[in-house]
Design a protein around this motif. Structure first.
Motif, short mmCIF file in Angstrom:
data_model
loop_
_atom_site.label_atom_id
_atom_site.label_comp_id
_atom_site.label_asym_id
_atom_site.label_seq_id
_atom_site.Cartn_x
_atom_site.Cartn_y
_atom_site.Cartn_z
N SER A 235 0.86 -1.18 0.00
CA SER A 235 0.00 0.00 0.00
C SER A 235 0.89 1.23 0.00
CB SER A 235 -0.89 0.01 1.25
OG SER A 235 -0.11 0.29 2.40
N PRO A 236 0.37 2.38 -0.44
CA PRO A 236 1.17 3.61 -0.37
C PRO A 236 1.67 3.89 1.05
CG PRO A 236 -0.76 3.98 -1.73
CD PRO A 236 -0.92 2.62 -1.09
N ALA B 219 5.64 4.10 2.01
CA ALA B 219 6.12 5.35 2.60
C ALA B 219 6.76 5.08 3.96
CB ALA B 219 4.98 6.35 2.73
N TYR B 220 6.13 4.24 4.77
CA TYR B 220 6.62 3.87 6.10
C TYR B 220 8.02 3.26 6.00
CZ TYR B 220 6.90 0.78 10.22
OH TYR B 220 7.30 0.09 11.34
N GLU B 221 8.20 2.32 5.09
CA GLU B 221 9.48 1.66 4.95
C GLU B 221 10.58 2.63 4.53
OE1 GLU B 221 7.94 -2.84 3.78
OE2 GLU B 221 8.73 -1.54 2.21
N ARG B 222 10.28 3.52 3.61
CA ARG B 222 11.28 4.48 3.17
C ARG B 222 11.57 5.53 4.25
NH1 ARG B 222 8.83 6.34 -2.13
NH2 ARG B 222 6.98 5.61 -1.05
N LEU B 223 10.57 5.93 5.02
CA LEU B 223 10.81 6.84 6.15
C LEU B 223 11.79 6.23 7.14
CD1 LEU B 223 7.29 8.30 6.93
CD2 LEU B 223 9.36 9.61 6.48
N TYR C 253 -1.16 2.55 8.64
CA TYR C 253 -2.45 1.88 8.57
C TYR C 253 -2.84 1.88 7.10
CZ TYR C 253 -6.88 0.34 10.64
OH TYR C 253 -7.98 -0.39 11.03
N ALA C 254 -2.66 0.71 6.47
CA ALA C 254 -2.92 0.60 5.03
C ALA C 254 -4.38 0.92 4.75
CB ALA C 254 -2.59 -0.81 4.55
N PRO C 255 -4.65 1.56 3.65
CA PRO C 255 -3.73 1.77 2.55
C PRO C 255 -3.03 3.11 2.55
CG PRO C 255 -5.93 2.28 1.79
CD PRO C 255 -6.05 1.86 3.24
N ASP C 256 -3.37 4.08 3.45
CA ASP C 256 -2.91 5.43 3.18
C ASP C 256 -2.60 6.32 4.37
OD1 ASP C 256 -5.49 5.60 4.08
OD2 ASP C 256 -6.29 6.64 2.35
N ILE C 257 -2.46 5.75 5.58
CA ILE C 257 -2.22 6.57 6.77
C ILE C 257 -0.85 6.25 7.38
CG2 ILE C 257 -2.98 7.05 9.16
CD1 ILE C 257 -4.86 8.23 7.08
N GLN D 281 -1.20 11.25 9.47
CA GLN D 281 -1.10 11.95 8.21
C GLN D 281 -1.41 11.03 7.04
OE1 GLN D 281 2.73 13.84 7.93
NE2 GLN D 281 1.92 15.48 6.69
N HIS D 282 -2.15 11.55 6.08
CA HIS D 282 -2.43 10.83 4.84
C HIS D 282 -1.16 10.87 3.99
CE1 HIS D 282 -4.16 9.96 0.87
NE2 HIS D 282 -5.08 9.33 1.57
N VAL D 283 -0.83 9.76 3.32
CA VAL D 283 0.42 9.71 2.54
C VAL D 283 0.47 10.79 1.46
CG1 VAL D 283 0.94 7.29 3.02
CG2 VAL D 283 -0.44 7.88 1.03
N SER D 284 -0.65 11.22 0.97
CA SER D 284 -0.64 12.26 -0.07
C SER D 284 -0.22 13.62 0.49
CB SER D 284 -2.01 12.38 -0.74
OG SER D 284 -2.96 12.87 0.18
N GLN D 285 -0.25 13.78 1.81
CA GLN D 285 0.13 15.04 2.46
C GLN D 285 1.43 14.91 3.22
OE1 GLN D 285 -1.74 17.92 2.11
NE2 GLN D 285 -2.75 16.64 0.58
#
Length: 152
Positions: free
Chosen positions: A50-51, A55-59, A96-100, A117-121
């Motif tokens: 999921s996004p 994002a979590y892994e790269r952070l 929290y998949a898919p986007d938090i 935070q939403h991954v888009s933000q």
């Protein structure tokens, strides 16, 4: 795009390759964009994450890399981009998949804080804060997160 024909294996391989890059104005140690992905992150293809998970892994990679450059008197903290909310000492991160994406921590005064935070933000400013004076060693959340990621 050219007129090249790719086999199914070549397409799968190309989709699994990481796309990243970085340019520095002065020499510095390797950054996450320049390092190979840990084996644990490479097990699941990006398309199956999921996004929020990706994002979590790269952070985690960015935080660990940031901590590697800190001295023993400082810890990683997060500044809030675009606001006057101050900084938060990072004590945990989740998704929290898919986007938090969620950051857990405390402010410089010790008050408990959490940012959802939403991954888009997603905007994260990493900052170095002095560790607590009564604490012999700095907390290294990036290293703990990376260990947990390797177990997964």
């Amino acid at each position: 795009m050219g007129d090249e024909i790719e086999t199914t294996a070549e397409l799968v391989e190309a989709s699994a390759l990481r796309r990243a890059g970085v340019v520095h104005v002065r020499p510095c140690s390797p950054t996450p964009e320049e390092e190979p992905l840990p084996e644990s992150m490479s097990k699941t293809p990006i398309e199956q994450k999921s996004p929020a998970e990706w994002a979590y892994e790269r952070l985690i990679l960015y935080i660990k890399n940031f901590e590697e450059k800190l001295d023993n008197d400082h810890e990683v903290a997060m500044g809030f981009v675009g606001g006057d909310a101050g900084v938060m000492r990072i004590e945990g991160i989740g998704f929290y998949a898919p986007d938090i994406i969620t950051f857990y921590g405390s402010d410089p005064g010790g008050a408990r804080t959490q940012q959802i935070q939403h991954v888009s933000q997603l905007n994260v400013l990493l900052r170095a804060l002095p560790k607590h004076v009564d604490q012999p060693e700095p907390n290294r959340i990036g290293f703990r997160l990376a260990q947990d990621l390797a177990k997964a």
